[in-house]
Design an enzyme around this catalytic site. Structure first.
Site, PDB file in Angstrom:
ATOM      1  N   SER A   1      -2.856  -8.036   3.147  1.00 12.93           N
ATOM      2  CA  SER A   1      -2.865  -7.798   4.350  1.00 12.93           C
ATOM      3  C   SER A   1      -3.341  -9.276   5.098  1.00 12.93           C
ATOM      4  O   SER A   1      -2.961  -9.425   6.345  1.00 12.93           O
ATOM      5  CB  SER A   1      -4.023  -6.902   4.683  1.00 12.93           C
ATOM      6  OG  SER A   1      -3.783  -5.777   4.233  1.00 12.93           O
TER       7      SER A   1
ATOM      8  N   LYS B   1     -17.742  -6.540   7.109  1.00 14.60           N
ATOM      9  CA  LYS B   1     -16.384  -7.316   6.505  1.00 14.60           C
ATOM     10  C   LYS B   1     -15.601  -7.326   7.907  1.00 14.60           C
ATOM     11  O   LYS B   1     -15.577  -6.063   8.764  1.00 14.60           O
ATOM     12  CB  LYS B   1     -15.608  -6.241   5.569  1.00 14.60           C
ATOM     13  CG  LYS B   1     -14.737  -7.104   4.730  1.00 14.60           C
ATOM     14  CD  LYS B   1     -14.111  -6.231   3.656  1.00 14.60           C
ATOM     15  CE  LYS B   1     -12.876  -6.708   3.097  1.00 14.60           C
ATOM     16  NZ  LYS B   1     -12.440  -5.874   1.828  1.00 14.60           N
TER      17      LYS B   1
ATOM     18  N   HIS C   1       0.807  -1.138   0.086  1.00 10.69           N
ATOM     19  CA  HIS C   1      -0.063   0.156  -0.121  1.00 10.69           C
ATOM     20  C   HIS C   1       0.821   1.256  -0.005  1.00 10.69           C
ATOM     21  O   HIS C   1       0.731   2.107  -0.749  1.00 10.69           O
ATOM     22  CB  HIS C   1      -1.017   0.035   1.165  1.00 10.69           C
ATOM     23  CG  HIS C   1      -1.950  -1.131   1.352  1.00 10.69           C
ATOM     24  ND1 HIS C   1      -2.049  -1.830   2.424  1.00 10.69           N
ATOM     25  CD2 HIS C   1      -2.867  -1.496   0.592  1.00 10.69           C
ATOM     26  CE1 HIS C   1      -3.128  -2.641   2.316  1.00 10.69           C
ATOM     27  NE2 HIS C   1      -3.607  -2.307   1.177  1.00 10.69           N
TER      28      HIS C   1
ATOM     29  N   ARG D   1      -1.797  -6.072  -8.364  1.00 14.63           N
ATOM     30  CA  ARG D   1      -0.782  -7.155  -8.276  1.00 14.63           C
ATOM     31  C   ARG D   1      -0.775  -7.960  -9.389  1.00 14.63           C
ATOM     32  O   ARG D   1       0.232  -7.846 -10.100  1.00 14.63           O
ATOM     33  CB  ARG D   1      -0.994  -7.737  -6.909  1.00 14.63           C
ATOM     34  CG  ARG D   1      -0.422  -6.918  -5.537  1.00 14.63           C
ATOM     35  CD  ARG D   1      -1.237  -7.353  -4.411  1.00 14.63           C
ATOM     36  NE  ARG D   1      -2.720  -7.306  -4.707  1.00 14.63           N
ATOM     37  CZ  ARG D   1      -3.429  -7.294  -3.356  1.00 14.63           C
ATOM     38  NH1 ARG D   1      -3.063  -7.689  -2.201  1.00 14.63           N
ATOM     39  NH2 ARG D   1      -4.859  -7.077  -3.562  1.00 14.63           N
TER      40      ARG D   1
HETATM   41  P1  ADP Z   1      -9.869  -3.974  -0.463  1.00 12.24           P
HETATM   42  O1  ADP Z   1     -10.273  -4.548   0.760  1.00 12.24           O
HETATM   43  O2  ADP Z   1     -10.412  -2.571  -1.072  1.00 12.24           O
HETATM   44  O3  ADP Z   1      -9.086  -4.729  -1.545  1.00 12.24           O
HETATM   45  P2  ADP Z   1      -7.013  -3.449   0.484  1.00 12.24           P
HETATM   46  O4  ADP Z   1      -6.711  -2.772   1.878  1.00 12.24           O
HETATM   47  O5  ADP Z   1      -6.813  -4.878   0.686  1.00 12.24           O
HETATM   48  O6  ADP Z   1      -8.418  -3.107   0.293  1.00 12.24           O
HETATM   49  O7  ADP Z   1      -6.423  -2.724  -0.697  1.00 12.24           O
HETATM   50  C1  ADP Z   1      -6.392  -1.656  -1.072  1.00 12.24           C
HETATM   51  C2  ADP Z   1      -6.013  -1.412  -2.471  1.00 12.24           C
HETATM   52  O8  ADP Z   1      -4.685  -1.671  -2.377  1.00 12.24           O
HETATM   53  C3  ADP Z   1      -6.393  -2.354  -3.695  1.00 12.24           C
HETATM   54  O9  ADP Z   1      -6.508  -1.512  -4.784  1.00 12.24           O
HETATM   55  C4  ADP Z   1      -5.587  -3.392  -3.577  1.00 12.24           C
HETATM   56  O10 ADP Z   1      -5.368  -4.068  -5.037  1.00 12.24           O
HETATM   57  C5  ADP Z   1      -4.152  -2.584  -3.550  1.00 12.24           C
HETATM   58  N1  ADP Z   1      -3.097  -3.250  -2.852  1.00 12.24           N
HETATM   59  C6  ADP Z   1      -3.164  -4.234  -1.848  1.00 12.24           C
HETATM   60  N2  ADP Z   1      -1.955  -4.797  -1.575  1.00 12.24           N
HETATM   61  C7  ADP Z   1      -1.198  -4.509  -2.598  1.00 12.24           C
HETATM   62  C8  ADP Z   1       0.205  -4.762  -3.120  1.00 12.24           C
HETATM   63  N3  ADP Z   1       1.148  -5.544  -2.391  1.00 12.24           N
HETATM   64  N4  ADP Z   1       0.734  -4.094  -4.189  1.00 12.24           N
HETATM   65  C9  ADP Z   1      -0.138  -3.262  -4.925  1.00 12.24           C
HETATM   66  N5  ADP Z   1      -1.537  -2.777  -4.318  1.00 12.24           N
HETATM   67  C10 ADP Z   1      -1.796  -3.570  -3.487  1.00 12.24           C
END
Ligand code: ADP
Length: 162
Positions: free
Chosen positions: A128, A41, A17, A90
Protein backbone atom coordinates in the site's frame (compact mmCIF):
# COMPACT_ATOMS: atom_id res chain seq x y z
CA UNK A 1 -18.66 -23.82 7.83
CA UNK A 2 -14.99 -22.82 7.95
CA UNK A 3 -14.50 -19.09 8.44
CA UNK A 4 -11.11 -17.36 8.34
CA UNK A 5 -10.21 -13.80 9.31
CA UNK A 6 -7.91 -11.71 7.11
CA UNK A 7 -6.77 -8.65 9.09
CA UNK A 8 -4.76 -5.72 7.81
CA UNK A 9 -4.53 -1.98 7.37
CA UNK A 10 -5.72 -2.04 3.74
CA UNK A 11 -4.68 1.59 3.33
CA UNK A 12 -5.73 1.16 0.54
CA UNK A 13 -6.56 -2.36 -0.66
CA UNK A 14 -4.28 -3.46 -3.52
CA UNK A 15 -4.46 -6.24 -6.10
CA UNK A 16 -2.04 -8.16 -3.85
CA UNK A 17 -4.68 -8.19 -1.08
CA UNK A 18 -7.41 -9.10 -3.56
CA UNK A 19 -5.32 -12.03 -4.80
CA UNK A 20 -4.93 -13.29 -1.20
CA UNK A 21 -8.69 -13.00 -0.59
CA UNK A 22 -9.47 -14.94 -3.80
CA UNK A 23 -7.03 -17.71 -2.91
CA UNK A 24 -8.31 -17.90 0.66
CA UNK A 25 -11.86 -18.27 -0.63
CA UNK A 26 -10.77 -21.42 -2.46
CA UNK A 27 -9.80 -22.95 0.88
CA UNK A 28 -12.38 -21.53 3.30
CA UNK A 29 -16.15 -21.13 3.07
CA UNK A 30 -16.08 -17.55 4.29
CA UNK A 31 -13.42 -14.85 4.70
CA UNK A 32 -13.88 -11.92 7.05
CA UNK A 33 -11.62 -9.14 5.77
CA UNK A 34 -11.18 -6.83 8.70
CA UNK A 35 -9.58 -3.40 8.87
CA UNK A 36 -7.59 -2.82 12.05
CA UNK A 37 -8.53 0.44 13.73
CA UNK A 38 -5.16 1.40 15.09
CA UNK A 39 -5.19 5.05 16.22
CA UNK A 40 -1.41 4.97 16.65
CA UNK A 41 -0.83 4.22 12.95
CA UNK A 42 -1.00 7.10 10.52
CA UNK A 43 -3.18 6.32 7.54
CA UNK A 44 -4.01 8.06 4.27
CA UNK A 45 -7.61 6.83 4.15
CA UNK A 46 -10.14 6.83 6.99
CA UNK A 47 -11.53 3.53 8.23
CA UNK A 48 -14.83 4.29 6.47
CA UNK A 49 -13.05 4.98 3.15
CA UNK A 50 -11.03 1.77 3.45
CA UNK A 51 -14.15 -0.27 4.24
CA UNK A 52 -16.02 1.27 1.33
CA UNK A 53 -13.21 0.42 -1.14
CA UNK A 54 -13.00 -3.14 0.20
CA UNK A 55 -16.79 -3.59 -0.04
CA UNK A 56 -16.80 -2.37 -3.61
CA UNK A 57 -13.86 -4.57 -4.66
CA UNK A 58 -15.21 -7.76 -3.08
CA UNK A 59 -18.88 -7.40 -3.88
CA UNK A 60 -18.81 -10.10 -6.59
CA UNK A 61 -16.47 -12.34 -4.71
CA UNK A 62 -18.85 -14.68 -2.97
CA UNK A 63 -18.53 -15.14 0.72
CA UNK A 64 -16.32 -12.24 1.78
CA UNK A 65 -17.49 -10.08 4.67
CA UNK A 66 -15.94 -6.67 5.33
CA UNK A 67 -15.57 -5.52 8.90
CA UNK A 68 -13.38 -3.52 11.25
CA UNK A 69 -11.80 -4.34 14.59
CA UNK A 70 -9.90 -2.71 17.41
CA UNK A 71 -8.10 -4.26 20.34
CA UNK A 72 -6.57 -7.70 20.32
CA UNK A 73 -6.93 -9.60 17.06
CA UNK A 74 -7.18 -12.92 18.92
CA UNK A 75 -10.23 -11.69 20.86
CA UNK A 76 -11.85 -10.52 17.64
CA UNK A 77 -11.21 -13.85 15.87
CA UNK A 78 -12.77 -15.76 18.77
CA UNK A 79 -15.75 -13.40 18.89
CA UNK A 80 -16.36 -14.09 15.20
CA UNK A 81 -16.43 -17.83 15.89
CA UNK A 82 -13.27 -18.45 13.86
CA UNK A 83 -9.89 -19.94 14.74
CA UNK A 84 -8.00 -19.08 11.55
CA UNK A 85 -6.01 -15.97 10.73
CA UNK A 86 -4.95 -15.42 7.13
CA UNK A 87 -1.83 -13.41 6.33
CA UNK A 88 -0.10 -12.82 3.02
CA UNK A 89 3.61 -13.45 2.47
CA UNK A 90 5.55 -11.62 -0.16
CA UNK A 91 9.27 -11.90 0.41
CA UNK A 92 11.54 -13.23 3.12
CA UNK A 93 11.36 -9.75 4.62
CA UNK A 94 7.73 -10.38 5.62
CA UNK A 95 8.59 -13.66 7.23
CA UNK A 96 10.35 -12.58 10.42
CA UNK A 97 7.63 -10.15 11.46
CA UNK A 98 4.80 -12.52 10.55
CA UNK A 99 6.46 -15.47 12.25
CA UNK A 100 6.82 -13.54 15.51
CA UNK A 101 3.24 -12.36 15.37
CA UNK A 102 1.87 -15.83 14.61
CA UNK A 103 3.88 -17.39 17.44
CA UNK A 104 2.78 -14.69 19.87
CA UNK A 105 -0.85 -15.30 18.96
CA UNK A 106 -0.33 -19.00 19.47
CA UNK A 107 1.14 -18.38 22.93
CA UNK A 108 -2.01 -16.44 23.85
CA UNK A 109 -4.35 -19.06 22.37
CA UNK A 110 -3.00 -22.25 20.86
CA UNK A 111 -6.35 -23.06 19.28
CA UNK A 112 -5.78 -20.23 16.80
CA UNK A 113 -3.83 -21.00 13.64
CA UNK A 114 -2.25 -18.55 11.23
CA UNK A 115 -2.32 -19.60 7.59
CA UNK A 116 0.06 -17.89 5.16
CA UNK A 117 -0.85 -17.40 1.55
CA UNK A 118 1.99 -16.75 -0.82
CA UNK A 119 1.68 -13.82 -3.14
CA UNK A 120 1.35 -14.09 -6.88
CA UNK A 121 4.80 -13.43 -8.43
CA UNK A 122 3.42 -10.32 -10.06
CA UNK A 123 2.65 -8.70 -6.68
CA UNK A 124 5.85 -9.52 -4.78
CA UNK A 125 6.91 -5.89 -4.55
CA UNK A 126 3.43 -4.47 -4.19
CA UNK A 127 2.33 -2.83 -0.98
CA UNK A 128 0.00 0.00 0.00
CA UNK A 129 2.83 2.45 0.77
CA UNK A 130 4.44 2.07 -2.65
CA UNK A 131 1.09 2.56 -4.34
CA UNK A 132 0.42 5.76 -2.34
CA UNK A 133 3.87 7.09 -3.16
CA UNK A 134 3.39 6.37 -6.85
CA UNK A 135 -0.04 8.02 -6.85
CA UNK A 136 1.36 11.09 -5.10
CA UNK A 137 3.89 11.61 -7.87
CA UNK A 138 1.49 10.76 -10.69
CA UNK A 139 3.10 7.37 -11.36
CA UNK A 140 1.21 4.71 -13.26
CA UNK A 141 -0.64 2.49 -10.79
CA UNK A 142 -2.80 0.79 -13.39
CA UNK A 143 -2.96 -2.95 -12.71
CA UNK A 144 -1.65 -2.58 -9.16
CA UNK A 145 -4.94 -1.65 -7.52
CA UNK A 146 -8.61 -2.17 -8.40
CA UNK A 147 -10.10 0.58 -10.58
CA UNK A 148 -12.13 2.18 -7.81
CA UNK A 149 -8.99 2.43 -5.65
CA UNK A 150 -7.07 3.99 -8.52
CA UNK A 151 -9.80 6.61 -8.77
CA UNK A 152 -9.80 7.30 -5.01
CA UNK A 153 -6.01 7.59 -4.96
CA UNK A 154 -6.07 10.07 -7.82
CA UNK A 155 -8.72 12.14 -6.02
CA UNK A 156 -6.77 12.10 -2.77
CA UNK A 157 -3.40 12.96 -4.21
CA UNK A 158 -4.37 15.04 -7.22
CA UNK A 159 -3.08 18.29 -5.74
CA UNK A 160 0.14 16.89 -4.33
CA UNK A 161 3.48 16.08 -5.82
CA UNK A 162 3.14 18.48 -8.74
P1 ADP B 1 -0.51 -4.72 7.88
O1 ADP B 1 -0.42 -3.27 8.17
O2 ADP B 1 -1.20 -5.55 8.91
O3 ADP B 1 0.75 -5.36 7.35
P2 ADP B 1 -1.46 -4.66 5.16
O4 ADP B 1 -2.74 -4.03 4.76
O5 ADP B 1 -0.22 -4.02 4.71
O6 ADP B 1 -1.56 -4.79 6.70
O7 ADP B 1 -1.45 -6.17 4.72
C1 ADP B 1 -2.36 -7.13 5.21
C2 ADP B 1 -1.83 -8.49 4.89
O8 ADP B 1 -1.77 -8.66 3.48
C3 ADP B 1 -0.43 -8.80 5.40
O9 ADP B 1 -0.38 -10.16 5.78
C4 ADP B 1 0.45 -8.56 4.21
O10 ADP B 1 1.63 -9.35 4.26
C5 ADP B 1 -0.47 -9.04 3.10
N1 ADP B 1 -0.12 -8.42 1.82
C6 ADP B 1 -0.01 -7.11 1.53
N2 ADP B 1 0.36 -6.92 0.24
C7 ADP B 1 0.47 -8.16 -0.31
C8 ADP B 1 0.84 -8.67 -1.60
N3 ADP B 1 1.21 -7.84 -2.59
N4 ADP B 1 0.84 -10.00 -1.78
C9 ADP B 1 0.51 -10.84 -0.77
N5 ADP B 1 0.17 -10.44 0.46
C10 ADP B 1 0.15 -9.12 0.70
Amino acid sequence: MKTAVYPGSFDPVTNGHIDVIKRALKIFDKIIVTVGDNPGKKSAFSIEERLEMLRECTKDMGNAEIDTFSGLLIDYVRKKGSRIIIRGLRAVSDFDFEFQRALMNRVVDDEIETIFIMTKEHYVYLNSSIVKEMAMFNGDINGLVPEIVEKKLKEKFSNKGN
